[in-house]
Design a protein around this motif. Structure first.
Motif, PDB file in Angstrom:
ATOM      1  N   ARG A 433       0.962  -1.235   0.043  1.00  0.00           N
ATOM      2  CA  ARG A 433      -0.037  -0.011   0.001  1.00  0.00           C
ATOM      3  C   ARG A 433       0.839   1.292  -0.044  1.00  0.00           C
ATOM      4  NH1 ARG A 433      -3.846  -0.416  -2.320  1.00  0.00           N
ATOM      5  NH2 ARG A 433      -5.025   1.417  -1.383  1.00  0.00           N
ATOM      6  N   LEU A 434       2.103   1.109  -0.222  1.00  0.00           N
ATOM      7  CA  LEU A 434       2.896   2.286  -0.329  1.00  0.00           C
ATOM      8  C   LEU A 434       2.511   3.394  -1.388  1.00  0.00           C
ATOM      9  CD1 LEU A 434       5.269   2.715   1.640  1.00  0.00           C
ATOM     10  CD2 LEU A 434       6.867   2.080  -0.285  1.00  0.00           C
ATOM     11  N   ARG A 435       2.587   4.601  -1.126  1.00  0.00           N
ATOM     12  CA  ARG A 435       2.089   5.481  -2.290  1.00  0.00           C
ATOM     13  C   ARG A 435       3.234   5.895  -3.041  1.00  0.00           C
ATOM     14  NH1 ARG A 435      -3.096   7.206  -1.437  1.00  0.00           N
ATOM     15  NH2 ARG A 435      -2.458   9.414  -2.383  1.00  0.00           N
ATOM     16  N   VAL A 436       4.389   5.435  -3.186  1.00  0.00           N
ATOM     17  CA  VAL A 436       5.376   5.584  -4.125  1.00  0.00           C
ATOM     18  C   VAL A 436       5.763   4.357  -4.865  1.00  0.00           C
ATOM     19  CG1 VAL A 436       6.383   7.478  -2.799  1.00  0.00           C
ATOM     20  CG2 VAL A 436       7.159   5.170  -2.042  1.00  0.00           C
ATOM     21  N   PRO A 437       6.252   4.398  -5.988  1.00  0.00           N
ATOM     22  CA  PRO A 437       6.867   3.351  -6.651  1.00  0.00           C
ATOM     23  C   PRO A 437       7.704   2.303  -6.016  1.00  0.00           C
ATOM     24  CG  PRO A 437       6.778   5.204  -7.882  1.00  0.00           C
ATOM     25  CD  PRO A 437       6.748   5.836  -6.699  1.00  0.00           C
ATOM     26  N   VAL A 438       7.473   0.930  -6.016  1.00  0.00           N
ATOM     27  CA  VAL A 438       8.422  -0.039  -5.430  1.00  0.00           C
ATOM     28  C   VAL A 438       8.734  -0.772  -6.619  1.00  0.00           C
ATOM     29  CG1 VAL A 438       8.650  -1.915  -3.858  1.00  0.00           C
ATOM     30  CG2 VAL A 438       7.273   0.063  -3.418  1.00  0.00           C
ATOM     31  N   VAL A 439      10.236  -0.994  -6.950  1.00  0.00           N
ATOM     32  CA  VAL A 439      10.873  -2.175  -7.973  1.00  0.00           C
ATOM     33  C   VAL A 439      11.798  -2.882  -7.252  1.00  0.00           C
ATOM     34  CG1 VAL A 439      12.169  -2.235 -10.057  1.00  0.00           C
ATOM     35  CG2 VAL A 439      10.613  -0.378  -9.947  1.00  0.00           C
ATOM     36  N   SER A 440      11.388  -4.155  -7.442  1.00  0.00           N
ATOM     37  CA  SER A 440      12.255  -5.107  -6.714  1.00  0.00           C
ATOM     38  C   SER A 440      13.148  -5.847  -7.766  1.00  0.00           C
ATOM     39  CB  SER A 440      11.457  -6.257  -6.049  1.00  0.00           C
ATOM     40  OG  SER A 440      10.548  -5.525  -5.147  1.00  0.00           O
ATOM     41  N   VAL A 441      14.415  -6.215  -7.521  1.00  0.00           N
ATOM     42  CA  VAL A 441      15.161  -7.066  -8.567  1.00  0.00           C
ATOM     43  C   VAL A 441      15.687  -8.297  -7.672  1.00  0.00           C
ATOM     44  CG1 VAL A 441      17.103  -7.107  -9.797  1.00  0.00           C
ATOM     45  CG2 VAL A 441      15.749  -4.991  -9.527  1.00  0.00           C
ATOM     46  N   VAL A 442      15.358  -9.525  -8.025  1.00  0.00           N
ATOM     47  CA  VAL A 442      16.043 -10.650  -7.431  1.00  0.00           C
ATOM     48  C   VAL A 442      17.270 -10.780  -7.949  1.00  0.00           C
ATOM     49  CG1 VAL A 442      15.984 -13.273  -7.069  1.00  0.00           C
ATOM     50  CG2 VAL A 442      13.795 -11.779  -7.319  1.00  0.00           C
ATOM     51  N   THR A 443      18.433 -10.596  -7.127  1.00  0.00           N
ATOM     52  CA  THR A 443      19.667 -10.766  -7.706  1.00  0.00           C
ATOM     53  C   THR A 443      20.426 -11.763  -7.452  1.00  0.00           C
ATOM     54  OG1 THR A 443      20.690  -9.721  -5.378  1.00  0.00           O
ATOM     55  CG2 THR A 443      19.974  -8.209  -7.461  1.00  0.00           C
ATOM     56  N   GLY A 444      20.005 -12.874  -6.613  1.00  0.00           N
ATOM     57  CA  GLY A 444      20.472 -14.261  -6.461  1.00  0.00           C
ATOM     58  C   GLY A 444      19.489 -15.194  -5.909  1.00  0.00           C
ATOM     59  N   GLU A 445      19.146 -15.596  -4.772  1.00  0.00           N
ATOM     60  CA  GLU A 445      18.264 -16.510  -4.615  1.00  0.00           C
ATOM     61  C   GLU A 445      17.051 -15.697  -3.683  1.00  0.00           C
ATOM     62  OE1 GLU A 445      18.975 -19.836  -1.720  1.00  0.00           O
ATOM     63  OE2 GLU A 445      20.841 -18.627  -0.938  1.00  0.00           O
ATOM     64  N   GLY A 446      15.863 -16.126  -4.117  1.00  0.00           N
ATOM     65  CA  GLY A 446      14.616 -15.576  -3.474  1.00  0.00           C
ATOM     66  C   GLY A 446      13.836 -16.671  -2.611  1.00  0.00           C
ATOM     67  N   GLY A 447      14.268 -16.630  -1.447  1.00  0.00           N
ATOM     68  CA  GLY A 447      13.622 -17.749  -0.509  1.00  0.00           C
ATOM     69  C   GLY A 447      12.404 -17.448   0.546  1.00  0.00           C
ATOM     70  N   SER A 448      11.187 -18.060   0.072  1.00  0.00           N
ATOM     71  CA  SER A 448      10.241 -17.932   0.867  1.00  0.00           C
ATOM     72  C   SER A 448       9.943 -16.359   1.285  1.00  0.00           C
ATOM     73  CB  SER A 448      10.307 -18.801   1.967  1.00  0.00           C
ATOM     74  OG  SER A 448       9.248 -19.017   2.558  1.00  0.00           O
ATOM     75  N   GLY A 449       9.207 -16.454   2.368  1.00  0.00           N
ATOM     76  CA  GLY A 449       8.410 -15.172   3.043  1.00  0.00           C
ATOM     77  C   GLY A 449       9.780 -14.086   3.194  1.00  0.00           C
TER      78      GLY A 449
END
Length: 566
Positions: A433-449
């Motif tokens: 619900r953040l009112r600014v942009p959010v860009v995420s980059v997986v750079t290695g392993e993305g483990g679970s929550g």
């Protein structure tokens, strides 16, 4: 308004260090910003001396403050309160213990408030409360950041409950500045205690403690007399606060001015030029049968090879990307409650001229680094640090970039006791619900929550040789195959690669890597990440907050709702 000049240096040629008691040549001490060259002790400064050190020469213009009742209670102890005030005025040359006005630091305009411990121990009475409120009002009126330099023993006893209520008055004043989307920075100097610490001094969005400063609520003597107990070494010192996540940074006096200049520049409002780029491979839309889409997603490469590449010890870490792809990163520390988690790096930086908040998991390249960073597995305080920076980003209107590389959140007993699940859930919910942009980059392993806590937003990009999964392949194999050695088979079944997840509608794009992988050429990899993130931000920053929230909600609502099956 009146302009305040830098006071001339007067006094004897030699003075005694209040830390080590060695004699110091006065002129050298002034040149060293009143820091002892023998022991490093930071001598206490008057408000005018502090302003002279921090503000650009000739830039400070003092506010003319409205007078307040000087003795509202008719208070007298061993001396009448008016007599104490008069002695303090003669000793310091100030009418009260707080000086405030507009100034510039490294060319950046701001409202600056400085407390003077020499005036009745910097105690906060009605006049100081009014000075803080006035500084906050002016910051909002002029749309300027607010920097507060504190030095105080607490609320002023001679003004009774009126002094106590200045805590509420000043806290509200700081809240209004925050609500206006303006930066507030608290600089905690020696000493800062009591009602000042428990109000405006602790409400800066960024808190900086000067090296060696004593900061707390109750002083050591009060604690020992009230609840007799042995105090730990370094208790209430700046470095102790840093270790317990209570301040963002501890800085020596010579570094305060340049650090404040950097923070002010990074939070300066202004237009950001669009930067063209084509770093992100668009999300593919593969028609045809399930088998055809599956073949396109895997592209003939074995999934286990991708998993191993994502875990390569030489792959660039968050700090590597911050060094290679971003400019002027200022790291901020701590959850303001328990500790600073080194498994998550957070702060503000510039990307292609655009100020951003950056969050990322941090591993390391060797055993020492990996152990120090807990192998990139955050504790609850790491996620609460991230949550604090997400809220900072929204208040200041700064987009967020997250770099994801973790096997998962730390699963230990202490993490559970401190609310690991709650911390992750709060980070995910706030990101959504953040009112600014959010860009995420997986750079290695993305483990679970543990990964998703930093991967919820408007765009989820994945480097070619990365994976993102509900559980580690080893964990899945141990549970369902009852044999962790079946991890390669589990990885293939989980469909964890970037191409798989784009087809599933989980990821939005694949960022290419240099030939051989990001670890072969980290600088080139960082350039590709920077171009991809910049392109995404150029698109997202052109969208207003209501539409941004609507699109993000629709994106998350649509995941798993009948589209993108393999």
């Amino acid at each position: 308004m009146t302009t305040t000049a830098t006071p001339p240096t007067t006094g004897t040629e030699w003075v005694k260090c209040t830390g080590c008691a060695r004699p110091l040549y006065r002129r050298r001490l002034v040149r060293d910003l009143e820091v002892c060259h023998e022991c490093g002790h930071h001598q206490r400064l008057s408000a005018r001396a502090r302003i002279a050190q921090l503000a650009d020469p000739g830039s400070f213009e003092e506010f003319a403050l409205a007078p307040v009742p000087h003795d509202p209670l008719g208070f007298s102890d061993t001396a009448p309160y008016p007599d104490r005030l008069e002695r303090a005025r003669r000793a310091t040359g100030e009418q009260e213990g707080t000086v405030t006005g507009t100034a510039r630091i490294e060319g950046e305009p701001l409202v600056l408030l400085v407390m003077d411990f020499g005036f009745l121990g910097g105690s906060m009475g009605c006049a100081t409360g009014e000075a803080v409120a006035t500084a906050a009002d002016e910051a909002v009126r002029q749309r300027l950041p607010l920097v507060l330099v504190t030095a105080s023993g607490g609320a002023r006893m001679q003004e009774g409950a009126l002094a106590l209520l200045q805590m509420a008055k000043t806290s509200q004043a700081l809240a209004l500045v925050t609500e206006a989307g303006l930066l507030t920075v608290g600089v905690l100097t020696d000493p800062t205690f009591g009602g000042v610490t428990a109000s405006f001094a602790s409400l800066g969005q960024v808190l900086i403690a000067e090296t060696g400063a004593s900061v707390g609520f109750a002083g050591k003597r009060v604690i020992q007399q009230t609840v007799p107990q042995e105090l730990p070494e370094g208790f209430q010192q700046a470095e102790y606060l840093m270790a317990h996540g209570l301040v963002d940074r501890v800085e020596g006096r010579e570094r305060l001015r340049p650090l404040l200049g950097r923070l002010l520049r990074l939070h300066r409002p202004g237009a950001v030029p669009a930067v063209p780029g084509a770093g992100c491979i668009p999300a593919p839309r593969v028609p045809g049968t399930t088998a055809a889409r599956r073949a396109a997603a895997t592209s003939g490469r074995d999934v286990w090879d991708v998993v191993r590449a994502a875990r390569h010890p030489d792959r660039p870490t968050t700090l590597d990307y911050l060094d290679l792809a971003f400019d002027d990163f200022v790291e901020l520390h701590g959850d303001r409650a328990h500790a600073d988690d080194p498994a998550i790096v957070a702060g503000v930086a510039s990307l292609a001229g655009r100020p951003v908040v950056v969050l990322g998991h941090q591993k390391g390249h060797d055993t020492r680094e990996l152990v120090a960073r807990n192998f990139g597995m955050p504790h609850p305080e790491g996620y609460r640090k991230a949550l604090r920076l997400l809220e900072h980003a929204e208040r200041c209107g700064m987009p967020v970039v997250t770099l994801v590389d973790t096997p998962g959140a730390y699963p230990g007993v202490a993490a559970e006791e401190r609310g690991q699940s709650i911390a992750i859930a709060q980070a995910i919910a706030r990101s959504s619900r953040l009112r600014v942009p959010v860009v995420s980059v997986v750079t290695g392993e993305g483990g679970s929550g543990g990964a998703l806590a930093l991967a919820t937003g408007d765009r989820l990009l994945m480097l070619e040789n990365t994976f993102f999964s509900v559980i580690s392949p080893e964990g899945c194999a141990a549970i369902l195959w009852r044999d962790a050695q079946e991890a390669p088979q589990a990885a293939r079944a989980l469909r964890v690669t970037a191409a798989d997840l784009v087809h599933l509608g989980v990821a939005d794009g694949v960022v290419p890597e240099p030939a051989g992988g990001a670890h072969v050429d980290p600088e080139a990899a960082a350039g590709l990440v920077a171009r991809a993130v910049t392109e995404a931000l150029d698109e997202l920053c052109a969208v207003g907050a209501p539409e941004l929230l609507r699109l993000r909600s629709a994106r998350l609502r649509g995941i798993g709702a009948g589209r993108g099956s393999l």
